[in-house]
Design a protein around this motif. Structure first.
Motif, PDB file in Angstrom:
ATOM      1  N   THR A  19      85.217  -6.934  22.226  1.00  0.00           N
ATOM      2  CA  THR A  19      87.177  -7.163  21.221  1.00  0.00           C
ATOM      3  C   THR A  19      86.977  -8.348  20.925  1.00  0.00           C
ATOM      4  O   THR A  19      87.800  -8.301  20.162  1.00  0.00           O
ATOM      5  CB  THR A  19      87.575  -6.611  22.702  1.00  0.00           C
ATOM      6  OG1 THR A  19      87.457  -7.020  23.809  1.00  0.00           O
ATOM      7  CG2 THR A  19      87.541  -5.133  23.265  1.00  0.00           C
ATOM      8  N   SER A  20      87.017  -9.319  21.318  1.00  0.00           N
ATOM      9  CA  SER A  20      86.857 -10.592  21.132  1.00  0.00           C
ATOM     10  C   SER A  20      86.556 -11.148  20.018  1.00  0.00           C
ATOM     11  O   SER A  20      86.750 -11.697  19.146  1.00  0.00           O
ATOM     12  CB  SER A  20      86.484 -11.668  22.167  1.00  0.00           C
ATOM     13  OG  SER A  20      87.701 -11.411  22.707  1.00  0.00           O
ATOM     14  N   VAL A  21      85.486 -10.259  19.334  1.00  0.00           N
ATOM     15  CA  VAL A  21      84.713 -10.960  18.099  1.00  0.00           C
ATOM     16  C   VAL A  21      84.973  -9.771  17.098  1.00  0.00           C
ATOM     17  O   VAL A  21      83.982  -9.507  15.823  1.00  0.00           O
ATOM     18  CB  VAL A  21      83.333 -10.546  17.976  1.00  0.00           C
ATOM     19  CG1 VAL A  21      83.081 -12.521  19.307  1.00  0.00           C
ATOM     20  CG2 VAL A  21      82.496  -9.817  18.413  1.00  0.00           C
ATOM     21  N   SER A  22      85.750  -8.778  17.299  1.00  0.00           N
ATOM     22  CA  SER A  22      85.398  -7.376  16.408  1.00  0.00           C
ATOM     23  C   SER A  22      87.481  -7.425  15.710  1.00  0.00           C
ATOM     24  O   SER A  22      87.341  -6.673  14.306  1.00  0.00           O
ATOM     25  CB  SER A  22      85.925  -6.057  17.290  1.00  0.00           C
ATOM     26  OG  SER A  22      84.799  -5.871  18.333  1.00  0.00           O
ATOM     27  N   SER A  53      82.769  -4.720  19.048  1.00  0.00           N
ATOM     28  CA  SER A  53      82.632  -3.919  19.701  1.00  0.00           C
ATOM     29  C   SER A  53      81.811  -2.076  19.675  1.00  0.00           C
ATOM     30  O   SER A  53      82.699  -1.721  18.440  1.00  0.00           O
ATOM     31  CB  SER A  53      83.674  -3.496  20.414  1.00  0.00           C
ATOM     32  OG  SER A  53      84.782  -3.357  19.186  1.00  0.00           O
ATOM     33  N   GLY A  54      80.737  -1.268  20.775  1.00  0.00           N
ATOM     34  CA  GLY A  54      81.215  -0.475  20.242  1.00  0.00           C
ATOM     35  C   GLY A  54      79.807  -0.579  19.828  1.00  0.00           C
ATOM     36  O   GLY A  54      78.489   0.584  19.993  1.00  0.00           O
ATOM     37  N   VAL A  55      79.052  -1.287  19.152  1.00  0.00           N
ATOM     38  CA  VAL A  55      77.750  -1.324  17.998  1.00  0.00           C
ATOM     39  C   VAL A  55      76.806  -1.075  19.683  1.00  0.00           C
ATOM     40  O   VAL A  55      75.593  -0.764  18.830  1.00  0.00           O
ATOM     41  CB  VAL A  55      77.819  -3.293  16.952  1.00  0.00           C
ATOM     42  CG1 VAL A  55      76.139  -2.813  16.851  1.00  0.00           C
ATOM     43  CG2 VAL A  55      78.869  -2.366  16.437  1.00  0.00           C
ATOM     44  N   THR A  56      76.515  -2.070  20.788  1.00  0.00           N
ATOM     45  CA  THR A  56      75.803  -1.925  21.398  1.00  0.00           C
ATOM     46  C   THR A  56      75.579  -0.763  21.869  1.00  0.00           C
ATOM     47  O   THR A  56      74.037   0.034  21.899  1.00  0.00           O
ATOM     48  CB  THR A  56      75.540  -3.226  22.292  1.00  0.00           C
ATOM     49  OG1 THR A  56      75.973  -3.924  21.904  1.00  0.00           O
ATOM     50  CG2 THR A  56      74.077  -2.996  23.101  1.00  0.00           C
ATOM     51  N   ASN A  57      76.578   0.323  21.988  1.00  0.00           N
ATOM     52  CA  ASN A  57      76.415   1.218  22.453  1.00  0.00           C
ATOM     53  C   ASN A  57      75.552   2.270  21.256  1.00  0.00           C
ATOM     54  O   ASN A  57      74.427   3.001  21.502  1.00  0.00           O
ATOM     55  CB  ASN A  57      77.811   2.547  22.191  1.00  0.00           C
ATOM     56  CG  ASN A  57      78.183   1.948  24.198  1.00  0.00           C
ATOM     57  OD1 ASN A  57      77.339   0.986  24.908  1.00  0.00           O
ATOM     58  ND2 ASN A  57      79.596   2.279  24.062  1.00  0.00           N
ATOM     59  N   GLU A  58      75.824   2.213  20.346  1.00  0.00           N
ATOM     60  CA  GLU A  58      75.517   2.658  18.547  1.00  0.00           C
ATOM     61  C   GLU A  58      73.674   2.365  18.876  1.00  0.00           C
ATOM     62  O   GLU A  58      72.522   3.275  18.596  1.00  0.00           O
ATOM     63  CB  GLU A  58      76.376   2.594  17.536  1.00  0.00           C
ATOM     64  CG  GLU A  58      77.029   2.874  17.231  1.00  0.00           C
ATOM     65  CD  GLU A  58      77.320   5.010  17.505  1.00  0.00           C
ATOM     66  OE1 GLU A  58      75.840   5.371  16.312  1.00  0.00           O
ATOM     67  OE2 GLU A  58      77.606   4.901  18.269  1.00  0.00           O
ATOM     68  N   LEU A  59      73.263   1.382  19.298  1.00  0.00           N
ATOM     69  CA  LEU A  59      72.336   0.768  18.468  1.00  0.00           C
ATOM     70  C   LEU A  59      71.364   1.483  20.006  1.00  0.00           C
ATOM     71  O   LEU A  59      70.360   1.551  20.399  1.00  0.00           O
ATOM     72  CB  LEU A  59      71.941  -0.186  19.097  1.00  0.00           C
ATOM     73  CG  LEU A  59      71.939  -1.482  17.634  1.00  0.00           C
ATOM     74  CD1 LEU A  59      72.451  -2.701  17.689  1.00  0.00           C
ATOM     75  CD2 LEU A  59      71.693  -0.743  16.337  1.00  0.00           C
ATOM     76  N   THR A  60      72.115   1.625  21.140  1.00  0.00           N
ATOM     77  CA  THR A  60      71.368   2.377  22.512  1.00  0.00           C
ATOM     78  C   THR A  60      70.904   3.330  21.858  1.00  0.00           C
ATOM     79  O   THR A  60      69.561   3.887  22.374  1.00  0.00           O
ATOM     80  CB  THR A  60      72.032   1.946  23.631  1.00  0.00           C
ATOM     81  OG1 THR A  60      72.555   0.315  23.905  1.00  0.00           O
ATOM     82  CG2 THR A  60      71.498   2.557  24.659  1.00  0.00           C
ATOM     83  N   ALA A  61      71.628   3.962  21.027  1.00  0.00           N
ATOM     84  CA  ALA A  61      71.757   5.576  20.951  1.00  0.00           C
ATOM     85  C   ALA A  61      70.480   5.804  20.306  1.00  0.00           C
ATOM     86  O   ALA A  61      69.774   6.492  20.579  1.00  0.00           O
ATOM     87  CB  ALA A  61      73.044   6.358  20.505  1.00  0.00           C
TER      88      ALA A  61
END
Ligand code: LLP
Length: 866
Positions: A19-22, A53-61
């Motif tokens: 969240t600190s880099v988005s 934020s959220g990008v790692t979740n997408e990449l994991t999927a």
């Protein structure tokens, strides 16, 4: 240990999460903070960032082989391009190559088999993208920032027994720098560097990732490798708290912890810092700090080896989704190798055991929530396996409530209220860690709801959580989030001369400030959710106060014939309909008398109806019920629950009503007062709700009286009661029960702050290093400190402008060792005989509880109006 590098070469590592880099303004903050750090004694700065934020979740999927991977990849590309534009950058120039690499991974032949190396490379793209964007933005802003690929510097170390999956996707890194590592690192020209969290170099030269929470851990690895001055974890909360602030708004910020406590807190609950990140810093003696990107001015949590080791509970946490496996060993117990057989079966199913409790024929273990547990087949398979050697019972879902702190063993004597709280739940297991840092209770998950605020308060009240230690405990969460509402300046500060003149006429003397009573009365009257207001005159039955409150449209609540007589003596014209009679274990004659006067009688037991049918036949009454629990500032003022003498248990209401019907007695009011000095506004909302339900069942009820009990802020730390929140909560319930009038009957709230007790200093004495100020009144004049350990502010009114630098115990003249108004209080060192001392907030339960013990005269009373 290698010699510390020169100060000019010492690094400060800053880590910023998703969240600190988005957002663009967050990058401005990152730039500002990095520059500020670089200015500290010529430090160099390494900034470690997560993916947006959220990008790692997408990449994991995608790595997991999601069917719509193509679409997801396109969306990811789009998201980064848009963010580049938001940052005022040219997306193609900054991200062109990286996005091409991302697309290539999408069509990589290894994708089909979900090759682990491919997964790691794919997952790494989030950080590579976010760090490229950030570096370009910060450079464009004119900052001296270099970008580096973390994989060049962090080397994954393969551990024996690690699965191939963990060796690629959940790696640990070496923290001993290889030959030349530090020199090479230092060579990088830019003063500030930006790199990725989460990613490292695999032994084969490819990519490896650190798993969840990896960015914190990366920062810690870099901190350790660099022998950094400090590792700062910048996040979106102000630090670690003594409990989850969402559940416990009174949770305190923990400003300083040692590594071990921090580790324990991070492991058992707090999500702010990944537990893995502490050890590397601890081993390298690198201090850590957790700080809030949005509120950089807050102190945050510092974690270091030199933190003073204050004993006591520092935090309480709750983990849900705990599975308990209870194994009855029957004949197997004491056989060599039994436990090894048991644990081999857990290992076989990939389940990691957390807590262990054992008895002669039983071993119970808890399993941490993990991915393979969600799949209940694992438990079935485990049970089947275990049943070969013992009888198995699986208990789910459970919650683990953990108290963390130093020296838990030596705290047990302070935990009696905590044990009592758990006494109401079924505790499946208690476990104390062998490092004496935690104590865990496992209970049913459903029982854990609402428990944490109660436990947290009990820990503070009992002294087990030493919140007065300002080196460890910072502000409360609700202060940080909403700002603290301060007490008003007390009225007596503006009335010093008049009070001193009164005192000159003789002490002990109570002074009551009527404008304060009036203001409190009006504040209550303006709440629309309350229909009828009564004043509990036991708090203070001074005639001027009774008259004032009746003028303000309050009825009066009395508990004895004496109080009834007082009321009608002072206000003969008062309609008895405005008077309640709510006695406890009163003799028959008092009820007869009260009915004779025409006041409203409240009864709280069936026995009286049965024994004295003639008193109640054909009459109306209010029924006082016990809702099964009490609350309040001290156990002696809790008036509900089995231990309390007040109220009819809810289970007997039906029988009471049936008996009343036989007598032609109508139950027209329903009443509950569960305690005094209750701090949670929800208390009355809950009472109102429960009484509403009971009233519906009775049928004849017209009014619901939710009692008194409203608190006042006795200490500077106490916040004034939030009347608006209270009223709003009641309004919600009232809407659900529109047929009833709602009544209240506070005492303390109306009069406590209006009263001050004036006393004169008799002697000032030192004994064995303790300095005492003696007064001409003590527990005879005001019994609350002796009876409830109650706090009252104490000032030397004669010398109010002198700095209060002396520390004294303030005592009275009564021959009892409990005759103490306050210990270790600050007054001026010049305090001397005949000075006038003021004891504040003594307007409620002051004079009315005064007594002539030791044959000392009762205090005088006096009022001040306008
Ligand atoms: N209603 C009933 C039935 C009560 O028993 C009481 C207080 C009240 C109302 C008023 O409660 P308040 O709003 O003042 O909390 N001596 C103790 C307090 C004892 C309260 C007894 N009953 C103290 O000094 O803290």
């Amino acid at each position: 240990m290698p010699p510390a590098p020169p100060a000019s070469d010492r690094w400060i590592v800053l880590k910023f999460g998703g969240t600190s880099v988005s957002r663009r303004h967050r990058w401005d903050t990152i730039g500002r903070l990095a520059q500020r750090r670089a200015g500290e004694n010529d430090a160099r700065v390494l900034v470690v960032v997560s993916a947006l934020s959220g990008v790692t979740n997408e990449l994991t999927a995608i790595a997991d082989g999601a069917a719509d991977s193509d679409v997801r990849l396109l969306q990811l590309e789009q998201r980064h391009r848009e963010f580049a534009v938001e940052l005022g950058l040219d997306p193609e120039q900054v991200l062109g190559e990286r996005l091409a690499a991302l697309r290539a991974l999408g069509v990589d032949p290894r994708a089909g088999g979900r090759d682990l190396a491919w997964q790691a490379e794919l997952l790494a793209q989030g950080e590579l993208l976010s760090s490229s964007l950030g570096a370009a933005y910060l450079r464009a802003a004119g900052l001296d920032f270099g970008w580096m690929d973390a994989r060049q510097w962090l080397q994954a170390s393969l551990l024996p027994n690690q699965s191939p999956w963990a060796q690629r996707l959940s790696v640990s890194c070496s923290t001993s720098p290889s030959e030349g590592w530090s020199a090479a690192f230092r060579q990088q020209p830019a003063r500030m560097l930006l790199t990725q969290g989460f990613i490292a170099r695999h032994e084969d030269g490819g990519t490896a990732v650190l798993g969840r929470g990896g960015s914190d851990t990366s920062a810690a690895y870099f901190g350790a490798l660099l022998g950094a001055r400090r590792v700062e974890i910048w996040t979106d909360v102000p630090g670690m708290f003594s409990a989850n602030p969402r559940e416990v708004p009174d949770a305190r910020l923990l400003t300083r912890l040692d590594y071990y406590e921090a580790q324990e807190i991070a492991t058992t609950g707090a999500k702010v810092l990944h537990p893995r990140s502490i050890k590397p810093c601890r081993d390298a003696s690198v201090p850590m700090a957790i700080l809030d990107t949005e509120r950089p001015e807050l102190p945050g949590t510092s974690i270091d080896g030199g933190a003073a080791t204050v004993p006591g509970v520092k935090a309480i946490s709750r983990r849900n989704g705990i599975v308990l496996v209870s194994m009855e060993g029957i004949g197997m117990w004491q056989q060599v190798g039994f436990l090894a057989d048991v644990f081999a079966r857990f290992k076989k199913h990939g389940l990691s055991v957390d807590l262990i409790g054992s008895a002669e024929t039983n071993v119970t273990v808890s399993l941490d929530p993990s991915e393979n547990l969600v799949n209940t087949d694992v438990l079935a398979a485990l049970s089947a396996d275990l049943s070969e050697i013992c009888r198995v019972k699986v208990i789910v879902p459970c919650a683990a409530i953990t108290l963390v702190g130093r020296g838990m063993r030596s705290l047990l004597h302070k935990l009696s209220d905590v044990w009592a709280t758990f006494g109401r739940e079924r505790v499946h297991m208690i476990s104390q860690s062998s490092n004496d840092l935690n104590l865990t209770f496992v209970i049913d998950e459903a029982d854990a709801d609402g428990l944490l605020p109660v436990l947290h308060a009990a820990l503070i009240d009992s002294g087990a959580m030493p919140v007065e230690e300002t080196s460890v405990f910072g502000p409360r969460w609700r202060e940080i989030a909403h700002g603290i509402r301060k007490r008003d300046t007390p009225w007596w500060q503006g009335e010093r001369q008049r009070l001193l003149a009164m005192a000159a006429a003789g002490t002990p003397r109570y002074a009551y400030h009527l404008p304060t009573v009036r203001a409190r009365a009006r504040a209550l009257k303006q709440l629309s959710s309350i229909d009828q207001h009564y004043y509990a005159i036991k708090a203070n039955s001074h005639p001027a106060i009774l008259k004032l409150l009746v003028q303000e449209d309050f009825g009066l609540e009395c508990v004895s014939l004496g109080e009834l007589q007082r009321v009608f003596e002072v206000i003969p014209e008062l309609s008895p309909r405005r008077v309640l009679f709510t006695p406890s274990f009163a003799p028959r004659a008092e009820y007869e008398h009260a009915y004779g006067l025409g006041v409203t009688v409240t009864l709280d037991n069936i026995e009286s109806l049965q024994r004295w049918p003639e008193v109640f036949r054909g009459r109306d009454l209010w029924l006082r019920v016990d809702l099964g629990r009490g609350d309040g500032h001290h156990e002696k003022v809790r008036t509900g629950g089995k231990e309390s003498k007040f109220g009819l248990p809810v289970a007997r209401v039906e029988a009471f009503v049936a008996r009343a019907r036989q007598l032609g007695t109508r139950v027209i009011g329903l009443h509950a007062h569960l305690g005094s000095g209750v701090e949670t506004p929800q208390h009355w909302k809950q009472i109102c709700d429960e009484l509403g339900g009971i009233a519906n069942r009775i049928g004849s009820v017209e009014i619901i009286d939710i009692g008194g009990g409203l608190p006042i802020p006795y200490t500077a730390d106490d916040e004034p009661f939030d009347l608006d929140a209270w009223g709003a909560g009641l309004a919600e319930i009232k809407a659900a029960y529109p047929g009833y009038r709602i009544a209240i009957e506070p005492g303390r709230y109306l009069v406590a702050e209006a009263g001050a007790l004036l006393l004169s200093v008799t002697q000032v004495v030192e004994k064995d290093g303790v300095h005492r100020v003696g007064l001409d009144g003590g527990m005879n004049a005001l019994i609350r400190p002796a009876l409830y350990d109650a706090w009252h502010d104490i000032v030397n009114l004669s010398r109010i402008d002198e700095a209060a630098e002396g520390v004294f115990d303030i005592v009275g003249p009564i021959c009892e060792s409990s005759d103490v108004f306050g210990k270790r209080r600050r007054l001026t060192v010049a305090t001397t005989e005949a000075d006038v001392v003021l004891v504040a907030d003594a307007g409620a339960y002051g004079f009315t509880m005064a007594n002539a013990y030791n044959l000392r005269a009762l205090p005088k009373e006096e009022v001040l109006d306008v």
